[in-house]
Motif scaffolding. Structure first.
Motif, PDB file in Angstrom:
ATOM      1  N   VAL A  75      68.970  47.148  22.818  1.00  0.00           N
ATOM      2  CA  VAL A  75      68.080  47.500  21.706  1.00  0.00           C
ATOM      3  C   VAL A  75      66.980  46.452  21.598  1.00  0.00           C
ATOM      4  O   VAL A  75      67.262  45.248  21.513  1.00  0.00           O
ATOM      5  N   ASP A  76      65.737  46.911  21.604  1.00  0.00           N
ATOM      6  CA  ASP A  76      64.600  46.028  21.342  1.00  0.00           C
ATOM      7  C   ASP A  76      63.449  46.921  20.902  1.00  0.00           C
ATOM      8  O   ASP A  76      63.505  48.137  21.089  1.00  0.00           O
ATOM      9  N   ASN A  77      62.421  46.329  20.314  1.00  0.00           N
ATOM     10  CA  ASN A  77      61.284  47.149  19.885  1.00  0.00           C
ATOM     11  C   ASN A  77      59.959  46.582  20.386  1.00  0.00           C
ATOM     12  O   ASN A  77      58.908  46.932  19.884  1.00  0.00           O
ATOM     13  N   ASP A  78      60.043  45.709  21.407  1.00  0.00           N
ATOM     14  CA  ASP A  78      58.822  45.165  21.983  1.00  0.00           C
ATOM     15  C   ASP A  78      58.414  46.027  23.176  1.00  0.00           C
ATOM     16  O   ASP A  78      59.224  46.278  24.061  1.00  0.00           O
ATOM     17  N   PRO A  79      57.160  46.480  23.244  1.00  0.00           N
ATOM     18  CA  PRO A  79      56.783  47.431  24.294  1.00  0.00           C
ATOM     19  C   PRO A  79      56.886  46.866  25.708  1.00  0.00           C
ATOM     20  O   PRO A  79      57.215  47.601  26.639  1.00  0.00           O
ATOM     21  N   ILE A  80      56.601  45.572  25.887  1.00  0.00           N
ATOM     22  CA  ILE A  80      56.706  45.022  27.240  1.00  0.00           C
ATOM     23  C   ILE A  80      58.172  44.935  27.662  1.00  0.00           C
ATOM     24  O   ILE A  80      58.516  45.138  28.824  1.00  0.00           O
ATOM     25  N   VAL A  81      59.055  44.674  26.701  1.00  0.00           N
ATOM     26  CA  VAL A  81      60.488  44.689  26.996  1.00  0.00           C
ATOM     27  C   VAL A  81      60.915  46.097  27.390  1.00  0.00           C
ATOM     28  O   VAL A  81      61.661  46.290  28.352  1.00  0.00           O
ATOM     29  N   LEU A  82      60.443  47.087  26.652  1.00  0.00           N
ATOM     30  CA  LEU A  82      60.780  48.484  26.941  1.00  0.00           C
ATOM     31  C   LEU A  82      60.372  48.862  28.356  1.00  0.00           C
ATOM     32  O   LEU A  82      61.148  49.465  29.102  1.00  0.00           O
ATOM     33  N   ALA A  83      59.163  48.487  28.741  1.00  0.00           N
ATOM     34  CA  ALA A  83      58.682  48.835  30.081  1.00  0.00           C
ATOM     35  C   ALA A  83      59.548  48.207  31.166  1.00  0.00           C
ATOM     36  O   ALA A  83      59.923  48.869  32.144  1.00  0.00           O
ATOM     37  N   HIS A  84      59.895  46.938  30.996  1.00  0.00           N
ATOM     38  CA  HIS A  84      60.708  46.260  31.997  1.00  0.00           C
ATOM     39  C   HIS A  84      62.144  46.767  31.987  1.00  0.00           C
ATOM     40  O   HIS A  84      62.784  46.885  33.032  1.00  0.00           O
ATOM     41  N   ALA A  85      62.663  47.039  30.805  1.00  0.00           N
ATOM     42  CA  ALA A  85      64.044  47.488  30.714  1.00  0.00           C
ATOM     43  C   ALA A  85      64.246  48.798  31.462  1.00  0.00           C
ATOM     44  O   ALA A  85      65.215  48.965  32.202  1.00  0.00           O
ATOM     45  N   ARG A  86      63.320  49.721  31.283  1.00  0.00           N
ATOM     46  CA  ARG A  86      63.458  51.014  31.962  1.00  0.00           C
ATOM     47  C   ARG A  86      63.433  50.849  33.480  1.00  0.00           C
ATOM     48  O   ARG A  86      64.074  51.601  34.205  1.00  0.00           O
ATOM     49  N   ALA A  87      62.702  49.850  33.942  1.00  0.00           N
ATOM     50  CA  ALA A  87      62.581  49.656  35.388  1.00  0.00           C
ATOM     51  C   ALA A  87      63.750  48.870  35.973  1.00  0.00           C
ATOM     52  O   ALA A  87      64.162  49.117  37.104  1.00  0.00           O
TER      53      ALA A  87
END
Length: 262
Positions: free
Chosen positions: A99-111
């Motif tokens: 769980v996070d709400n930072d967009p750069i974290v989201l992009a990296h997490a999905r990858a």
């Protein structure tokens, strides 16, 4: 998504990545991170000790404690030895929700946050300040009738109000059954961390989100109603540390604890 990424203001997830030796950060993150290091030279040791604590805690929970579900709140940028890697090495069928709400974290997490074939790794775009949203969204990825390890490493320090922070923990632990665990770390001005006060003040003027330290008593209040595992509340570097040389680990000003819901 890109319009949510601020490259002109330092952000915790990216600065933490810099302290851990990662490359997923911007010049402003490195500048602020290096200035904080100048004010508080042991911050890099804190970052590394926090990551090592995660590994030991997840190893115990996935192994000896038999936990197969992990809810990792405030994930940050993927580095090495992430929760799912540690857990699935021991239990390939382990399920992890980040769980996070930072967009750069989201992009990296999905990858990068990929799962073993037997298990599952999922990412939830949600804010730790809104535990209701997390609880509503975490199923069916996790089965809340079975034990869950709720991991909040270095995240409650971004909830400035201690009563609100306690309420967040309470709501999350209410949502999981008996036999679940809470895994916490939190910076403090105790344990030799008095020098961190100036660094935190600089951070709050130059980076986001703002941060606060807490005392042992405040940290302990997050674990009320839960059973602390040995050795209780200690510097996260000292929690079940078993160095091969027998040397005492460096004391860092970051409390760590693991507690079980009875």
């Amino acid at each position: 998504m890109s319009d949510r990424i601020r490259t002109d203001v330092a952000h915790n997830a990216r600065v933490w990545n810099h302290w851990l030796g990662g490359k997923d950060n911007y010049p402003v993150d490195r500048a602020v991170g290096d200035h904080v290091t100048g004010l508080y030279p042991s911050i890099g040791e804190v970052a590394r000790a926090d990551r090592a604590f995660l590994g030991r805690a997840v190893t115990h929970l996935a192994g000896e404690a038999g936990v197969r579900q992990f809810l990792d709140i405030g994930t940050g940028l993927p580095t090495v030895e992430n929760t799912h890697e540690v857990a699935q090495r021991i239990a390939p069928d382990a399920r992890i929700v980040y769980v996070d709400n930072d967009p750069i974290v989201l992009a990296h997490a999905r990858a990068l946050l990929t799962s073993s074939p037997e298990g599952a790794t999922e990412y939830l775009d949600a804010d730790a300040h809104d535990p209701e949203s997390i609880v509503r969204s975490v199923e069916p990825a996790l089965d809340l009738t079975r034990p869950v390890a709720v991991m909040m490493l270095g995240i409650l320090n971004f909830v400035m109000d201690t009563d609100e922070a306690r309420s967040i923990v309470r709501r999350l632990m209410e949502a999981v059954p008996s036999g679940s665990y809470l895994v916490l770390t939190h910076p403090t001005l105790e344990l030799g961390g008095e020098g961190n006060a100036e660094a935190m003040a600089f951070w709050n003027e130059n980076a986001t989100p703002p941060i606060t330290a807490r005392s042992r008593a405040e940290f302990a209040s997050f674990c009320e109603g839960l059973d602390l595992l040995e050795p209780g509340i200690v510097s996260c570097a000292h929690w079940r540390h078993d160095p091969p040389t027998g040397a005492e680990p460096v004391l860092v000003a970051q409390f760590g604890a693991v507690a079980r819901k009875p």
